[in-house]
Scaffold this motif. Structure first.
Motif, short mmCIF file in Angstrom:
data_model
loop_
_atom_site.label_atom_id
_atom_site.label_comp_id
_atom_site.label_asym_id
_atom_site.label_seq_id
_atom_site.Cartn_x
_atom_site.Cartn_y
_atom_site.Cartn_z
N PRO A 222 125.27 3.96 46.01
CA PRO A 222 125.33 4.46 44.64
C PRO A 222 123.98 5.06 44.27
O PRO A 222 122.93 4.55 44.69
CB PRO A 222 125.60 3.20 43.83
CG PRO A 222 124.99 2.10 44.63
CD PRO A 222 125.17 2.51 46.07
N THR A 223 123.96 6.13 43.51
CA THR A 223 122.71 6.65 42.97
C THR A 223 122.35 5.82 41.75
O THR A 223 123.11 4.92 41.36
CB THR A 223 122.88 8.11 42.53
OG1 THR A 223 123.87 8.16 41.49
CG2 THR A 223 123.35 8.98 43.69
N ALA A 224 121.24 6.14 41.15
CA ALA A 224 120.83 5.39 39.95
C ALA A 224 121.91 5.51 38.88
O ALA A 224 122.33 4.52 38.29
CB ALA A 224 119.50 5.92 39.43
N GLN A 225 122.37 6.73 38.64
CA GLN A 225 123.37 6.87 37.59
C GLN A 225 124.72 6.30 38.01
O GLN A 225 125.50 5.86 37.18
CB GLN A 225 123.52 8.34 37.14
CG GLN A 225 124.35 9.21 38.05
CD GLN A 225 124.75 10.53 37.38
OE1 GLN A 225 124.80 10.64 36.16
NE2 GLN A 225 125.02 11.52 38.20
N GLY A 226 124.95 6.25 39.32
CA GLY A 226 126.17 5.63 39.82
C GLY A 226 126.15 4.13 39.56
O GLY A 226 127.14 3.56 39.10
N LYS A 227 125.01 3.52 39.83
CA LYS A 227 124.87 2.09 39.57
C LYS A 227 125.09 1.80 38.09
O LYS A 227 125.79 0.84 37.72
CB LYS A 227 123.46 1.62 39.94
CG LYS A 227 123.23 1.42 41.41
CD LYS A 227 121.80 0.92 41.66
CE LYS A 227 121.40 1.11 43.12
NZ LYS A 227 120.01 0.73 43.38
N THR A 228 124.46 2.60 37.28
CA THR A 228 124.56 2.38 35.83
C THR A 228 126.00 2.44 35.36
O THR A 228 126.48 1.56 34.64
CB THR A 228 123.75 3.46 35.08
OG1 THR A 228 122.39 3.36 35.48
CG2 THR A 228 123.87 3.28 33.58
N LEU A 229 126.69 3.48 35.81
CA LEU A 229 128.08 3.64 35.38
C LEU A 229 128.96 2.49 35.89
O LEU A 229 129.76 1.93 35.15
CB LEU A 229 128.62 4.99 35.85
CG LEU A 229 130.06 5.30 35.45
CD1 LEU A 229 130.26 5.15 33.94
CD2 LEU A 229 130.45 6.71 35.90
N ALA A 230 128.77 2.16 37.16
CA ALA A 230 129.58 1.08 37.73
C ALA A 230 129.35 -0.22 36.97
O ALA A 230 130.29 -0.97 36.67
CB ALA A 230 129.23 0.89 39.21
N LEU A 231 128.09 -0.46 36.63
CA LEU A 231 127.78 -1.69 35.91
C LEU A 231 128.32 -1.67 34.49
O LEU A 231 128.77 -2.69 33.97
CB LEU A 231 126.27 -1.92 35.89
CG LEU A 231 125.73 -2.79 37.01
CD1 LEU A 231 124.22 -3.00 36.85
CD2 LEU A 231 126.44 -4.15 37.01
N ASP A 232 128.28 -0.50 33.87
CA ASP A 232 128.82 -0.40 32.52
C ASP A 232 130.29 -0.79 32.50
O ASP A 232 130.75 -1.52 31.62
CB ASP A 232 128.66 1.03 31.98
CG ASP A 232 127.23 1.32 31.53
OD1 ASP A 232 126.43 0.35 31.43
OD2 ASP A 232 126.91 2.49 31.27
N VAL A 233 131.01 -0.27 33.46
CA VAL A 233 132.43 -0.58 33.51
C VAL A 233 132.65 -2.06 33.82
O VAL A 233 133.46 -2.73 33.18
CB VAL A 233 133.15 0.27 34.58
CG1 VAL A 233 134.63 -0.09 34.61
CG2 VAL A 233 132.97 1.75 34.29
N ALA A 234 131.88 -2.57 34.77
CA ALA A 234 132.04 -3.97 35.16
C ALA A 234 131.74 -4.89 33.97
O ALA A 234 132.42 -5.90 33.77
CB ALA A 234 131.12 -4.31 36.32
N ARG A 235 130.77 -4.52 33.18
CA ARG A 235 130.45 -5.36 32.02
C ARG A 235 131.53 -5.30 30.96
O ARG A 235 131.85 -6.30 30.33
CB ARG A 235 129.12 -4.92 31.41
CG ARG A 235 127.95 -5.29 32.27
CD ARG A 235 126.66 -5.40 31.46
NE ARG A 235 125.52 -5.33 32.37
CZ ARG A 235 124.92 -4.19 32.70
NH1 ARG A 235 125.33 -3.04 32.18
NH2 ARG A 235 123.91 -4.21 33.54
#
Lengths: 188, 188
Positions: free
Chosen positions: B121-134
């Motif tokens: 994941p890129t930085a923005q990929g991590k962020t998005l994935a985490l946003d959804v997971a949260r």
DNA sequence: GAAATATGTCAACGATGCTGCCATAAGGGC
DNA sequence: GCCCTTATGGCAGCATCGTTGACATATTTC
């Protein structure tokens, strides 16, 4: 009895607060990756049962949902079905047409309001719907055979709680589950 | 206690007999309509969270699944991802291409085997994935705030048990849940 | 060097959602 | 009876995400 646990609403805050504090991660606690992923895998295999059985009949998942609810609630109207499935009437009509043409479902003018169509499963429709339901139930039976005694009731509570709050009462009424949810049970 | 709870020994009793007589086609007990339907409603609303958040980014459910697992297992290869998602490489490639083009995921030649592509994941990929997971985790948090103390562990056990037996160990390893299931020890 | 493996890609198709628009029939209010 | 609303049906087109089949390319393995 399920009504033994019909009271309390305060613990909610405490548990959530504890959860939030326990985890350093931003926002609202450590993401529950395990549950997120298990929902995906469990649902995938669960619907797989129905998919595999129904493909022998040239029917898809959408057909199954319609047949299932028509079988469960004979006399259902189009509008009620749309409300349950939350799809558009065009989407519904496509699969419903197949079910009508292939004699799994029949439609009659509404008793009170003849603009409405009431839907009923035919004999073969009932049989198919039940076959699928039994197959899916066997999976549940296997599951609960390995879990502790209250597991089935707990699973029902869990799944019902997962439903959007605004839908929960309707869903509870539909599935015939007592809305234990609003007031949870055996506390610590 | 809960009379709604199915007792395996009692299941073969009067209720089922009544069902058998009422309906000629009975296989293995009364279908668990409640659970069957709750799985549908619970999953629908659960994935709705992710769907709604991701549509703001022009990404669909398929993109989310890929992003999620790449984020969870950085360095995943294409083959591993296909194995997890159980889709064809053509289906995967379509959404993966979008994620690569839009810089949510990046791919590098495999360290040991340069034929492979390892996904990160890129930085923005991590962020998005985490946003959804949260977001999805908040739903779980609300759920368990209303249920009794062991509910989260029970839900994990239940969902894991719902997975096909042949997949269960792999899934358990993937989600990091202990495979309580295979050995039904915690009986009672 | 040949065979097997990991991946990418093109082309077509199928299932199931969606929107928009128009038609028809029946109910309800006046 | 007239008119508006409601319940439903149908057509046209589009999006997403799954499929199969065939073929290309790079790399590893024997």
């Amino acid at each position: 009895m399920d009504s033994t646990q019909t009271r309390r609403t305060a613990l909610q805050g405490a548990a959530q607060e504890a959860q939030r504090i326990a985890d350093p991660v931003v926002g609202a606690g450590e993401p529950m990756f395990d549950l997120i992923e298990l929902m995906f895998f469990a649902y995938r295999d669960f619907v797989g049962d129905a998919d595999h059985l129904l493909e022998n009949f040239g029917l898809g998942r959408a057909h199954h949902r319609v047949l299932h609810f028509v079988n469960r609630r004979p006399g259902l109207t189009i509008a009620e079905l749309l409300e349950i499935l939350k799809i558009t009437k065009q989407s519904l009509n496509r699969v419903l047409k197949d079910l009508l043409d292939q004699d799994y479902v029949e439609s009659r003018p509404g008793v009170n309001d003849r603009r409405q169509r009431q839907l009923f499963p035919t004999a073969q429709g009932k049989t198919l719907a039940l076959d699928v339901a039994r197959l899916q139930s066997r999976r549940f039976a296997r599951v609960f055979a390995h879990l502790r005694d209250g597991a089935r009731a707990d699973a029902i509570d869990f799944l019902l709680a997962m439903v959007d709050a605004g839908e929960r009462d309707k869903v509870a009424a539909l599935v015939g589950a007592r809305p234990v949810l609003a007031a949870p049970g055996p506390r610590r």
